[in-house]
Design a protein around this motif. Sequence first.
Motif, short mmCIF file in Angstrom:
data_model
loop_
_atom_site.label_atom_id
_atom_site.label_comp_id
_atom_site.label_asym_id
_atom_site.label_seq_id
_atom_site.Cartn_x
_atom_site.Cartn_y
_atom_site.Cartn_z
N GLY A 1 0.81 -1.22 0.00
CA GLY A 1 0.00 0.00 0.00
C GLY A 1 0.84 1.26 0.00
O GLY A 1 1.96 1.28 0.52
N ALA B 1 0.07 4.20 -5.05
CA ALA B 1 0.74 5.41 -5.52
C ALA B 1 1.17 6.31 -4.37
O ALA B 1 2.11 7.09 -4.50
CB ALA B 1 -0.21 6.18 -6.44
N ASP C 1 -16.85 3.54 9.86
CA ASP C 1 -16.52 4.96 9.87
C ASP C 1 -15.14 5.06 9.23
O ASP C 1 -14.19 4.47 9.72
CB ASP C 1 -16.50 5.45 11.33
CG ASP C 1 -16.21 6.93 11.40
OD1 ASP C 1 -15.93 7.52 10.34
OD2 ASP C 1 -16.24 7.49 12.50
#
Length: 256
Positions: free
Chosen positions: A7, A45, A200
């Motif tokens: 990630g 990215a 959330d």
Amino acid sequence: MILIKLGGSVITDKSQYRSFNQEQTSRLCKEIAASGKGVMIVHGAGSFGHVIAKQYSLKDGLQDFRQVPAVAQVQYDVRDLSQKVVVELMKVGIPAVSVPPGSCFVMDNGRLIADNDEAVKRLAHLGVMPILFGDVVADRSKGFGICSGDQAMEVLAKIFKPEKVVFVSDVDGIFTADPKKDPDAKLIEKADRRTLDHLDSELSVADVTGGIRGKIEEMLNMCGDSGECILVNGTVPGRLLSLLKGEDVVCTKVRP
Ligand code: ATP
Ligand code: IP8
């Protein structure tokens, strides 16, 4: 084969434009190599993509020709990041080549069309690992669009049918709320479509691909094409290695 996404939050500092976390990327590549498993790697990215993409609303497609230089800049920046990841993989003995989605594929209305996958398949067959990543991609209906690394994962899962899919991020898994902001947030060890209704997930850094919510959607889309779909914390040394070796670790498993 195990399909892994590194990630953007682990290989970069998402709050600072173009800030590569070389140390963490290097350690994660070493853990992947040490596992001895057959893997395929995609990366996000991070701050090489999201900061400018947000500033110029690249997710919305072509609206204004002032966006065009920003498209070129983001494409340049994410290719640069990808080369940095490839260098770390080569250092640990994994032959890899960066394959930019924006140079190989097109999108239609925000979805990647990967109908010409011959190069990716042949490279993988040769043992040269094709590295896809989050990129700006030409879009048939919107001019251009954003292809997240998560979307590239979905395409690769369809092609290669991995036995396990692993998303490496900077949190222990999916929580009831952002664990960085809410100390009462609880880890959800097993997530499914209903999890999204109770989540959330307000964004605290620039993220044009939907943050954790977008990620869960992609994970749910992938469950059918692969075995387990897991979110694990890559900032904890050794955790990715343990997971790859098949040990029990703190994580979230997503199922349909
Ligand atoms: P990228 O998409 O750039 O590749 P990534 O794959 O590492 O990045 P993010 O999209 O940044 O992942 O999602 C992880 C972030 O989501 C965490 O840093 C966390 O702070 C945030 N987050 C918000 N809500 C939640 C939640 N409910 N559970 C877990 N993380 C959450
Ligand atoms: O980091 C986003 O991909 P992600 C791609 O995997 C761009 O969400 C260019 C912002």
